[in-house]
Motif scaffolding. Structure first.
Motif, PDB file in Angstrom:
ATOM      1  N   CYS A   8      -8.898   4.064  -1.188  1.00 43.04           N
ATOM      2  CA  CYS A   8      -8.019   3.639  -2.290  1.00 43.04           C
ATOM      3  C   CYS A   8      -8.507   2.353  -2.939  1.00 43.04           C
ATOM      4  N   HIS A   9      -8.945   1.403  -2.115  1.00 43.79           N
ATOM      5  CA  HIS A   9      -9.457   0.125  -2.654  1.00 43.79           C
ATOM      6  C   HIS A   9     -10.954   0.284  -2.843  1.00 43.79           C
ATOM      7  N   ILE A  15       0.737  -4.098   6.197  1.00 42.13           N
ATOM      8  CA  ILE A  15      -0.567  -4.374   5.588  1.00 42.13           C
ATOM      9  C   ILE A  15      -0.370  -5.423   4.507  1.00 42.13           C
ATOM     10  N   GLU A  28       3.447   1.308  -3.277  1.00 46.94           N
ATOM     11  CA  GLU A  28       2.857   1.545  -4.592  1.00 46.94           C
ATOM     12  C   GLU A  28       1.884   2.721  -4.632  1.00 46.94           C
ATOM     13  N   MET A  30       0.648   8.110   0.580  1.00 46.54           N
ATOM     14  CA  MET A  30       0.249   7.534   1.864  1.00 46.54           C
ATOM     15  C   MET A  30       1.259   7.912   2.957  1.00 46.54           C
ATOM     16  N   CYS A  84       0.834  -1.212   0.000  1.00 55.33           N
ATOM     17  CA  CYS A  84       0.000   0.000   0.000  1.00 55.33           C
ATOM     18  C   CYS A  84       0.861   1.251   0.000  1.00 55.33           C
ATOM     19  N   LYS A  92     -10.940   4.479   5.302  1.00 56.97           N
ATOM     20  CA  LYS A  92      -9.634   4.861   4.752  1.00 56.97           C
ATOM     21  C   LYS A  92      -9.139   3.830   3.743  1.00 56.97           C
ATOM     22  N   CYS A  93      -9.314   2.536   4.064  1.00 57.12           N
ATOM     23  CA  CYS A  93      -8.909   1.490   3.112  1.00 57.12           C
ATOM     24  C   CYS A  93      -9.709   1.656   1.824  1.00 57.12           C
ATOM     25  N   HIS A 148      -6.161  -7.863   7.455  1.00 50.89           N
ATOM     26  CA  HIS A 148      -4.997  -7.323   6.742  1.00 50.89           C
ATOM     27  C   HIS A 148      -4.011  -6.560   7.622  1.00 50.89           C
TER      28      HIS A 148
HETATM   29  C1  HEC Z   1      -3.198   5.570  -0.260  1.00 53.33           C
HETATM   30  C2  HEC Z   1      -3.942   4.471  -0.859  1.00 53.33           C
HETATM   31  C3  HEC Z   1      -4.103   3.181  -0.064  1.00 53.33           C
HETATM   32  C4  HEC Z   1      -4.697   3.044   1.160  1.00 53.33           C
HETATM   33  C5  HEC Z   1      -5.261   4.135   2.080  1.00 53.33           C
HETATM   34  C6  HEC Z   1      -4.698   1.625   1.456  1.00 53.33           C
HETATM   35  N1  HEC Z   1      -4.095   0.941   0.434  1.00 53.33           N
HETATM   36 FE1  HEC Z   1      -3.887  -1.085   0.296  1.00 53.33          FE
HETATM   37  N2  HEC Z   1      -2.804  -0.873  -1.408  1.00 53.33           N
HETATM   38  C7  HEC Z   1      -2.625   0.309  -2.087  1.00 53.33           C
HETATM   39  C8  HEC Z   1      -1.859   0.046  -3.278  1.00 53.33           C
HETATM   40  C9  HEC Z   1      -1.458   1.095  -4.322  1.00 53.33           C
HETATM   41  C10 HEC Z   1      -1.569  -1.347  -3.289  1.00 53.33           C
HETATM   42  C11 HEC Z   1      -0.764  -2.127  -4.320  1.00 53.33           C
HETATM   43  C12 HEC Z   1      -1.550  -2.432  -5.550  1.00 53.33           C
HETATM   44  C13 HEC Z   1      -2.715  -3.285  -5.270  1.00 53.33           C
HETATM   45  O1  HEC Z   1      -2.546  -4.443  -4.829  1.00 53.33           O
HETATM   46  O2  HEC Z   1      -3.864  -2.817  -5.452  1.00 53.33           O
HETATM   47  C14 HEC Z   1      -2.198  -1.890  -2.109  1.00 53.33           C
HETATM   48  C15 HEC Z   1      -2.182  -3.240  -1.739  1.00 53.33           C
HETATM   49  C16 HEC Z   1      -2.943  -3.807  -0.736  1.00 53.33           C
HETATM   50  C17 HEC Z   1      -3.042  -5.221  -0.443  1.00 53.33           C
HETATM   51  C18 HEC Z   1      -2.327  -6.354  -1.174  1.00 53.33           C
HETATM   52  C19 HEC Z   1      -1.070  -6.645  -0.414  1.00 53.33           C
HETATM   53  C20 HEC Z   1      -0.225  -7.727  -1.007  1.00 53.33           C
HETATM   54  O3  HEC Z   1       0.595  -8.255  -0.235  1.00 53.33           O
HETATM   55  O4  HEC Z   1      -0.358  -7.992  -2.198  1.00 53.33           O
HETATM   56  C21 HEC Z   1      -3.878  -5.368   0.623  1.00 53.33           C
HETATM   57  C22 HEC Z   1      -4.280  -6.659   1.295  1.00 53.33           C
HETATM   58  C23 HEC Z   1      -4.300  -4.031   1.008  1.00 53.33           C
HETATM   59  N3  HEC Z   1      -3.720  -3.110   0.166  1.00 53.33           N
HETATM   60  C24 HEC Z   1      -5.165  -3.769   2.033  1.00 53.33           C
HETATM   61  C25 HEC Z   1      -5.406  -2.488   2.546  1.00 53.33           C
HETATM   62  C26 HEC Z   1      -6.122  -2.209   3.766  1.00 53.33           C
HETATM   63  C27 HEC Z   1      -6.744  -3.266   4.651  1.00 53.33           C
HETATM   64  C28 HEC Z   1      -6.128  -0.861   3.937  1.00 53.33           C
HETATM   65  C29 HEC Z   1      -6.703  -0.080   5.093  1.00 53.33           C
HETATM   66  C30 HEC Z   1      -6.154  -0.399   6.404  1.00 53.33           C
HETATM   67  C31 HEC Z   1      -5.428  -0.287   2.797  1.00 53.33           C
HETATM   68  N4  HEC Z   1      -5.002  -1.289   1.999  1.00 53.33           N
HETATM   69  C32 HEC Z   1      -5.242   1.091   2.603  1.00 53.33           C
HETATM   70  C33 HEC Z   1      -3.080   1.566  -1.706  1.00 53.33           C
HETATM   71  C34 HEC Z   1      -3.719   1.856  -0.520  1.00 53.33           C
END
Ligand code: HEC
Ligand code: HEC
Ligand code: HEC
Ligand code: HEC
Ligand code: HEC
Ligand code: HEC
Ligand code: HEC
Length: 407
Positions: A342-343, A397, A312, A316, A309, A338-339, A368
């Motif tokens: 972006c997701h 994460i 990439e 953040m 996260c 918050k998650c 996660h």
């Molecule tokens: C600022 C934007 C952003 C936020 C906020 C964010 N993420 Fe992500 N996350 C990403 C990006 C970019 C990736 C890498 C590309 C993808 O897998 O989509 C990622 C990847 C992931 C992955 C894959 C990890 C892996 O090992 O492949 C998980 C699980 C994940 N995020 C969960 C979360 C959770 C749960 C939260 C909240 C606590 C969160 N993310 C908040 C941007 C964000």
């Protein structure tokens, strides 16, 4: 006549407005402010502290929420209100090999008394300072003259009882407290030795809690300037967050949330001010270790920056998910949102999982960012019990197979 009436209404409105703004806040007069100002220490950089009470008139809502945070409460002068352990005779003791520690209170003070099992008092120590808001627990410090020590008994929230302090042996012991212990739990403290490597302090220099000026820098120049220039937006001696890059913004948190950082490069452990490059002040011994070896306790920074996260995305940082002025613990809805910022389509992310098992995907952090045992923070609930790890929320994460198996 009309003019007078209008003026009267205006005047009343100003008073009422003032009343609403100042109600609930500790109002301070100018002379009181001068007193606070006179008592406050000067940072090693030469910049002067103003004290968070002086921020109240102009930043009332931030102050109001800030005092409910774990940061604000993480250290204080001990009193009967803020010591979390019970003083009931039945509960207020811990047993060691050959001696025991009992906790007592008189009208004014609280004590930890070390005594033999026959009741012979070996040492009576006043509890001067509390460390820890109580999310997980609280430790206590005592002054002997100007020398600072950690006390034998700590409070452990999970079991709601007194325990032998983490890392302590099973016998009467006291640990000198130096800058490298309190640097993350107070805003400022002046050690008698410039390197911070002694437990002798100037008692009057303590600013308790992680207060405004630990994150924003000593701010008396800002207050003095703003008292006469409330409107000028072209100049301000305070460091503005928007002028800092991501690394600089995160360094302000990393000074306390990126491991113990005991390799000291600057002269003193309190030297860092927002805007500085943290690497020029302190480092970790283990900075080359892979992320899997970082401890969940106190290294949120190291774990977060190892996560996809963070790696990439470009923007953040800690404040993506945390508002530093608010107590947001257990606000699951806030963190999930918050998650999802972006997701945006989580239902698509979990397609591979068997939907017939009715897994609830709504609480993202449960799977996660699981709570994980710390290898540094370990406690024993009693003498007979085995030492156990305290769980801390992992900031690595990712996809945890174990946690899904547990569901
Ligand atoms: C600022 C934007 C952003 C936020 C906020 C964010 N993420 Fe992500 N996350 C990403 C990006 C970019 C990736 C890498 C590309 C993808 O897998 O989509 C990622 C990847 C992931 C992955 C894959 C990890 C892996 O090992 O492949 C998980 C699980 C994940 N995020 C969960 C979360 C959770 C749960 C939260 C909240 C606590 C969160 N993310 C908040 C941007 C964000
Ligand atoms: C007399 C009024 C006054 C007092 C007292 C005061 N401030 Fe301010 N502060 C201001 C004004 C006005 C601004 C500029 C507002 C803006 O940037 O929108 C400001 C801006 C700030 C900013 C910068 C915000 C940004 O844009 O990044 C911080 C941080 C800050 N103040 C912290 C403090 C702290 C900490 C204290 C107490 C030690 C304090 N202030 C006391 C009036 C005051
Ligand atoms: C001076 C050291 C210090 C700095 C700087 C600092 N923290 Fe903390 N932080 C702590 C300590 C100590 C605790 C544990 C407080 C307690 O529960 O007693 C803590 C706790 C927290 C918590 C948990 C709060 C809770 O309710 O349990 C969060 C989230 C957090 N910090 C985020 C941040 C962020 C984000 C920043 C930067 C903007 C930051 N911290 C800067 C020392 C610091
Ligand atoms: C490098 C910064 C750092 C140092 C040094 C440090 N702590 Fe902490 N401490 C933290 C942080 C951050 C937390 C809370 C979050 C976590 O567990 O990661 C915490 C949590 C605690 C708690 C639990 C607080 C609560 O409300 O749950 C206690 C008690 C505590 N520390 C005592 C101490 C004592 C005593 C020392 C000195 C021997 C010490 N700490 C040294 C950063 C530090
Ligand atoms: C744990 C660190 C921390 C503490 C403690 C802290 N702040 Fe902040 N503050 C920040 C960060 C980080 C930002 C930037 C937030 C952003 O850009 O969204 C900020 C932003 C601000 C701003 C400008 C933005 C706004 O929300 O108006 C002001 C003013 C401010 N803080 C004042 C204070 C005052 C007054 C206190 C104490 C009562 C305080 N802060 C305590 C970290 C902290
Ligand atoms: C993607 C969102 C996200 C980001 C980014 C993030 N955190 Fe957190 N953090 C969380 C969540 C979720 C929790 C758990 C809150 C709870 O228990 O209610 C948490 C908890 C914490 C805690 C308390 C840990 C415990 O178990 O007591 C600390 C300390 C903390 N964060 C510090 C930081 C710091 C410092 C940064 C930046 C290096 C950071 N966080 C970045 C989501 C985030
Ligand atoms: C019950 C546990 C659980 C919960 C709750 C959960 N996830 Fe997941 N997530 C997983 C597992 C397991 C995977 C691995 C892929 C799979 O099996 O679907 C995953 C995969 C992901 C991925 C990576 C997908 C990829 O293809 O790289 C992201 C991003 C993610 N989840 C985000 C979230 C968000 C956001 C939430 C909250 C709305 C959430 N997850 C809630 C278990 C969970």
């Amino acid at each position: 006549m009309l003019k007078k009436l209008l003026f009267g209404i205006f005047f009343l409105a100003v008073i009422l407005l003032g009343y609403f703004i100042y109600d609930n806040y500790k109002d301070i007069s100018f002379s009181e402010y001068q007193e606070i100002k006179a008592e406050l220490p000067v940072h090693l950089s030469g910049k002067k502290f103003a004290g968070s009470e002086s921020c109240i008139p102009c930043h009332p809502s931030i102050y109001e929420t800030h005092v409910s945070t774990a940061h604000y409460k993480t250290s204080a002068i001990a009193d009967s209100e803020n010591i979390l352990g019970s003083f009931n005779e039945k509960d207020a003791k811990i047993n060691l090999a050959g001696s025991q520690v009992i906790m007592t209170q008189d009208e004014e003070n609280s004590y930890q008394i070390s005594q033999t099992y026959h009741g012979k008092v070996l040492k009576k120590s006043k509890i001067n300072i509390t460390i820890g808001s109580g999310v997980k627990g609280q430790s206590y410090l005592t002054f002997e003259e100007d020398s600072l020590y950690q006390l034998q008994a700590s409070y452990f929230t999970l079991t709601d009882n007194w325990i032998n302090s983490p890392g302590y042996p099973n016998y009467d012991f006291k640990r000198p407290v130096m800058d490298n212990c309190i640097k993350c739990h107070v805003t400022f403290a002046k050690n008698k030795v410039i390197t911070g490597n002694s437990n002798v302090y100037d008692k009057s220099s303590f600013i308790y809690g992680v207060d405004c000026e630990r994150c924003h820098g000593p701010s008396q120049d800002h207050v003095d300037y703003r008292v006469n220039n409330i409107k000028n937006m072209d100049f301000d001696p305070i460091v503005r967050a928007e002028t800092l890059n991501r690394k600089q913004q995160m360094d302000a948190c990393a000074q306390c949330h990126a491991g113990l950082r005991t390799v000291q490069i600057a002269e003193n452990p309190f030297s860092f001010i927002i805007g500085d490059n943290l690497e020029e002040h302190s480092r970790n011994y283990n900075s080359g270790k892979p992320s899997t070896n970082l401890d969940v306790h106190g290294n949120q920074y190291g774990l977060l920056v190892s996560s996809p996260c963070f790696k990439e995305s470009t923007d953040m940082s800690c404040i993506t998910c945390h508002d530093p002025h608010k107590n947001q613990r257990s606000n699951t809805k806030h963190f999930n949102s918050k998650c999802l910022s972006c997701h945006t389509k989580p239902e698509n992310l979990h397609e591979k999982t068997d939907t017939s098992n009715k897994t609830d995907y709504s609480n993202c952090i449960k799977c996660h960012m699981p709570e994980s045992p710390s290898s540094i923070m370990r406690v024993k609930s009693s003498n007979e019990d085995k030492e156990e790890s305290v769980n801390v929320r992992s900031h690595l994460i990712g996809i945890y197979v174990d946690s899904i198996l547990q569901n």
